[in-house]
Write an enzyme that holds these catalytic residues in place. Structure first.
Site, PDB file in Angstrom:
ATOM      1  N   HIS A  74     -14.996   6.010 -17.981  1.00 15.47           N
ATOM      2  CA  HIS A  74     -14.647   6.101 -16.556  1.00 15.47           C
ATOM      3  C   HIS A  74     -15.698   6.928 -15.824  1.00 15.47           C
ATOM      4  O   HIS A  74     -15.924   8.084 -16.152  1.00 15.47           O
ATOM      5  CB  HIS A  74     -13.274   6.747 -16.384  1.00 15.47           C
ATOM      6  N   TYR A 202      -4.915   9.967  -8.768  1.00 16.87           N
ATOM      7  CA  TYR A 202      -4.177  11.221  -8.552  1.00 16.87           C
ATOM      8  C   TYR A 202      -3.606  11.151  -7.134  1.00 16.87           C
ATOM      9  O   TYR A 202      -4.373  11.167  -6.164  1.00 16.87           O
ATOM     10  CB  TYR A 202      -5.119  12.419  -8.650  1.00 16.87           C
ATOM     11  N   PRO A 293      -1.558  20.098 -17.258  1.00 13.59           N
ATOM     12  CA  PRO A 293      -2.386  18.939 -17.609  1.00 13.59           C
ATOM     13  C   PRO A 293      -3.118  18.271 -16.447  1.00 13.59           C
ATOM     14  O   PRO A 293      -3.867  17.318 -16.661  1.00 13.59           O
ATOM     15  CB  PRO A 293      -1.381  17.964 -18.235  1.00 13.59           C
ATOM     16  N   LYS A 297      -7.466  18.901 -19.356  1.00 10.45           N
ATOM     17  CA  LYS A 297      -8.336  19.847 -20.058  1.00 10.45           C
ATOM     18  C   LYS A 297      -7.850  20.369 -21.406  1.00 10.45           C
ATOM     19  O   LYS A 297      -8.648  20.913 -22.174  1.00 10.45           O
ATOM     20  CB  LYS A 297      -8.603  21.071 -19.158  1.00 10.45           C
ATOM     21  N   TYR A 387     -14.436  18.368 -13.775  1.00 11.88           N
ATOM     22  CA  TYR A 387     -13.645  17.310 -14.415  1.00 11.88           C
ATOM     23  C   TYR A 387     -14.376  16.728 -15.620  1.00 11.88           C
ATOM     24  O   TYR A 387     -13.775  16.483 -16.666  1.00 11.88           O
ATOM     25  CB  TYR A 387     -13.312  16.208 -13.403  1.00 11.88           C
TER      26      TYR A 387
HETATM   27  C1  FAD Z   1       3.844  16.646 -24.299  1.00  9.57           C
HETATM   28  C2  FAD Z   1       2.413  17.046 -24.072  1.00  9.57           C
HETATM   29  C3  FAD Z   1       1.593  16.277 -23.257  1.00  9.57           C
HETATM   30  C4  FAD Z   1       0.278  16.635 -23.022  1.00  9.57           C
HETATM   31  N1  FAD Z   1      -0.482  15.883 -22.201  1.00  9.57           N
HETATM   32  C5  FAD Z   1      -1.756  16.252 -21.964  1.00  9.57           C
HETATM   33  C6  FAD Z   1      -2.580  15.508 -21.102  1.00  9.57           C
HETATM   34  O1  FAD Z   1      -2.180  14.513 -20.527  1.00  9.57           O
HETATM   35  N2  FAD Z   1      -3.861  15.920 -20.921  1.00  9.57           N
HETATM   36  C7  FAD Z   1      -4.359  17.040 -21.547  1.00  9.57           C
HETATM   37  O2  FAD Z   1      -5.542  17.372 -21.377  1.00  9.57           O
HETATM   38  N3  FAD Z   1      -3.604  17.754 -22.360  1.00  9.57           N
HETATM   39  C8  FAD Z   1      -2.327  17.392 -22.580  1.00  9.57           C
HETATM   40  N4  FAD Z   1      -1.574  18.127 -23.413  1.00  9.57           N
HETATM   41  C9  FAD Z   1      -2.208  19.265 -24.067  1.00  9.57           C
HETATM   42  C10 FAD Z   1      -3.003  18.832 -25.314  1.00  9.57           C
HETATM   43  O3  FAD Z   1      -2.337  17.803 -25.961  1.00  9.57           O
HETATM   44  C11 FAD Z   1      -3.177  20.071 -26.171  1.00  9.57           C
HETATM   45  O4  FAD Z   1      -3.951  20.996 -25.425  1.00  9.57           O
HETATM   46  C12 FAD Z   1      -3.834  19.791 -27.537  1.00  9.57           C
HETATM   47  O5  FAD Z   1      -2.922  19.119 -28.369  1.00  9.57           O
HETATM   48  C13 FAD Z   1      -4.272  21.093 -28.190  1.00  9.57           C
HETATM   49  O6  FAD Z   1      -4.664  20.865 -29.510  1.00  9.57           O
HETATM   50  P1  FAD Z   1      -4.424  21.974 -30.635  1.00  9.57           P
HETATM   51  O7  FAD Z   1      -5.014  21.395 -31.883  1.00  9.57           O
HETATM   52  O8  FAD Z   1      -4.895  23.277 -30.142  1.00  9.57           O
HETATM   53  O9  FAD Z   1      -2.847  22.117 -30.767  1.00  9.57           O
HETATM   54  P2  FAD Z   1      -1.740  21.079 -31.229  1.00  9.57           P
HETATM   55  O10 FAD Z   1      -2.133  19.689 -30.850  1.00  9.57           O
HETATM   56  O11 FAD Z   1      -0.454  21.599 -30.717  1.00  9.57           O
HETATM   57  O12 FAD Z   1      -1.774  21.142 -32.810  1.00  9.57           O
HETATM   58  C14 FAD Z   1      -1.220  22.226 -33.527  1.00  9.57           C
HETATM   59  C15 FAD Z   1      -0.797  21.741 -34.904  1.00  9.57           C
HETATM   60  O13 FAD Z   1      -0.305  22.850 -35.646  1.00  9.57           O
HETATM   61  C16 FAD Z   1       0.867  22.459 -36.324  1.00  9.57           C
HETATM   62  N5  FAD Z   1       1.655  23.679 -36.568  1.00  9.57           N
HETATM   63  C17 FAD Z   1       2.381  24.388 -35.690  1.00  9.57           C
HETATM   64  N6  FAD Z   1       2.944  25.457 -36.289  1.00  9.57           N
HETATM   65  C18 FAD Z   1       2.545  25.407 -37.581  1.00  9.57           C
HETATM   66  C19 FAD Z   1       2.806  26.236 -38.693  1.00  9.57           C
HETATM   67  N7  FAD Z   1       3.585  27.322 -38.608  1.00  9.57           N
HETATM   68  N8  FAD Z   1       2.243  25.901 -39.890  1.00  9.57           N
HETATM   69  C20 FAD Z   1       1.448  24.810 -39.996  1.00  9.57           C
HETATM   70  N9  FAD Z   1       1.187  23.980 -38.963  1.00  9.57           N
HETATM   71  C21 FAD Z   1       1.722  24.276 -37.769  1.00  9.57           C
HETATM   72  C22 FAD Z   1       1.525  21.481 -35.375  1.00  9.57           C
HETATM   73  O14 FAD Z   1       2.444  20.631 -36.045  1.00  9.57           O
HETATM   74  C23 FAD Z   1       0.319  20.732 -34.836  1.00  9.57           C
HETATM   75  O15 FAD Z   1      -0.002  19.611 -35.630  1.00  9.57           O
HETATM   76  C24 FAD Z   1      -0.245  17.793 -23.640  1.00  9.57           C
HETATM   77  C25 FAD Z   1       0.568  18.562 -24.458  1.00  9.57           C
HETATM   78  C26 FAD Z   1       1.885  18.208 -24.666  1.00  9.57           C
HETATM   79  C27 FAD Z   1       2.755  19.089 -25.526  1.00  9.57           C
END
Ligand code: FAD
Length: 393
Positions: A74, A202, A293, A297, A387
């Site tokens: 995009h 948006y 969101p 980011k 962005y």
């Molecule tokens: C419903 C939802 C919608 C979203 N939509 C958007 C969006 O549209 N655009 C955007 O930019 N961002 C969005 N986000 C944010 C984005 O998805 C997150 O910022 C991203 O997933 C961060 O990645 P991470 O690896 O840091 O954490 P996570 O993806 O949360 O991964 C953490 C992992 O750790 C595991 N875990 C947790 N506790 C433990 C433990 N005690 N022991 C072992 N494993 C554990 C979890 O199961 C998970 O697999 C959204 C988030 C949510 C919740």
């Protein structure tokens, strides 16, 4: 002697999996411990907009092939207000673009790379605890299939998201937390229908914000501003589609509808925990920070953290140089705060704020700012530059 590795990674979300993949490229051993099953993490519907830095990291990890085949490039986005569309041309303003590719597909690709390489990924672990993070010999304890295990390591990477255990392992008096819960959330749907616009829309509307997004040429992702505790049961398919049609409405636009395959309500929060390092524990991704969101980011910020962490660990193991490890928290937070600022600004600009006093004044100021952003080259460039993604450092 318990089994040992160089880096114990807690969490197999985008941050943990990407860190494991980048470390493997530098010949650094890691074990990833994940609470959920493979099916669960590969189907968790979340983000979908990738910055160039995230695309580059997927390539570096050797996981980019499917993303390049299926991802949608995009080069701009639409801001819609007062029933009119205004395009922000990322390519013309910054020379860069973003890619639409689902977070769960990115997770699938990274899991596939890890499994193909035979690198350890321990799924469905329970009761993870961190020990000795202030010593040179930290260790992680956990249970799998009811049996206790212990993993000795040099470093622990806390990539376990907002609700994980890593951040909580840092003594409360060493951690400073900044947070704001917004008085609204997003009602999000996935629908089996071709996107009604080739680029994200948006929409600022008197009735509240709406976003038209997509996951593929045949799957749409759409959002409506709602209460943070909105009752999904009150939203029939017809009500969702008609509200989206009103808020996204414009003269030259027709919203295509189709079967809704998933729906959820996501509350919105800004959150930062400082510092992102304590002793031998390094936090990355949602474990350390959350953004609303609106700026797309969260995922990109998580990947940026682990790119820095992988580089720092490579310098440590390769040259015995701990300078980057020592600077990790400061380097990340400098970028994190700028991304927090952008995400909060986009959220403030586009959502309906009902809290008196001054709600109507605020509404008119938003319209003036939207007019400014879409008519000033400098203001449009500022939006576009943030962005498509700020430099790693
Ligand atoms: C419903 C939802 C919608 C979203 N939509 C958007 C969006 O549209 N655009 C955007 O930019 N961002 C969005 N986000 C944010 C984005 O998805 C997150 O910022 C991203 O997933 C961060 O990645 P991470 O690896 O840091 O954490 P996570 O993806 O949360 O991964 C953490 C992992 O750790 C595991 N875990 C947790 N506790 C433990 C433990 N005690 N022991 C072992 N494993 C554990 C979890 O199961 C998970 O697999 C959204 C988030 C949510 C919740």
């Amino acid at each position: 002697m318990p089994p040992r590795t160089q880096v114990a990674i807690i969490g197999a979300g985008p941050a943990g999996l990407m860190l494991g993949a980048l470390l493997a490229r530098h010949g650094i051993a890691s074990v990833i411990l994940e609470a959920r099953s493979r099916t669960y993490i590969e189907h968790r519907i979340r983000a979908g907009v990738l910055e160039q830095g995230t695309i580059d990291a997927m390539d570096e990890a050797g996981a980019g092939a499917r993303m390049h085949q299926q991802g949608l490039v995009h080069e701009g986005t639409i801001l819609r207000f007062g029933g009119r569309s205004h395009r922000i041309d990322f390519r013309a303003l910054t020379g860069k673009a973003v890619m639409i590719y689902s977070q769960h597909e990115l997770v699938r690709d990274l899991v596939a790379v890890r499994i193909a390489a035979g690198d350890p990924l321990e799924l469905e672990v329970e009761d993870v605890t961190l020990d000795g993070i202030e010593t040179r010999k930290p260790c992680v304890r956990f249970r799998r299939a009811g049996q206790p295990h212990e993993l000795a390591c040099d470093f622990i990477a806390g990539c376990d998201g907002f609700h994980g255990v890593s951040r909580a392992a840092i003594p409360a008096d060493r951690l400073r937390v900044f947070e704001h819960d917004y008085p609204f959330g997003w009602l999000g749907i996935l629908a089996d229908v071709a996107p009604s616009s080739p680029e994200l829309v948006y929409a600022h509307h008197d009735r509240g914000f709406a976003l038209l997004s997509m996951r593929s040429p045949s799957v749409s992702r759409l959002y409506l501003q709602c209460a943070p505790d909105e009752d999904l049961a009150a939203w029939s398919d017809d009500r969702i589609w008609s509200e989206l049609a009103i808020r996204l409405g414009a003269d030259d636009f027709t919203l295509a509808t189709g079967p809704i395959t998933q729906r959820s309500v996501t509350p919105m929060r800004s959150f930062v925990a400082e510092p992102m390092r304590h002793g031998r524990l390094f936090l990355a991704g949602d474990a350390a920070h959350i953004v609303p969101p609106t700026g797309a980011k969260g995922l990109n910020l998580a990947i940026a953290d682990v790119r820095l962490l992988a580089e720092a660990l490579a310098a440590f193991y390769g040259r015995g140089d701990a300078t980057l490890l020592d600077a990790y928290s400061e380097l990340c937070l400098r970028r994190v705060w700028k991304v927090e600022r952008f995400s909060a600004w986009m959220t403030q600009l586009l959502h309906r704020h009902d809290a008196p006093p001054g709600a109507e004044l605020g509404h008119r100021l938003q319209l003036a700012e939207l007019d400014y952003v879409t008519s000033s080259h400098a203001a449009a460039t500022t939006l576009a530059e943030n962005y498509v993604g700020l430099p790693l450092r």
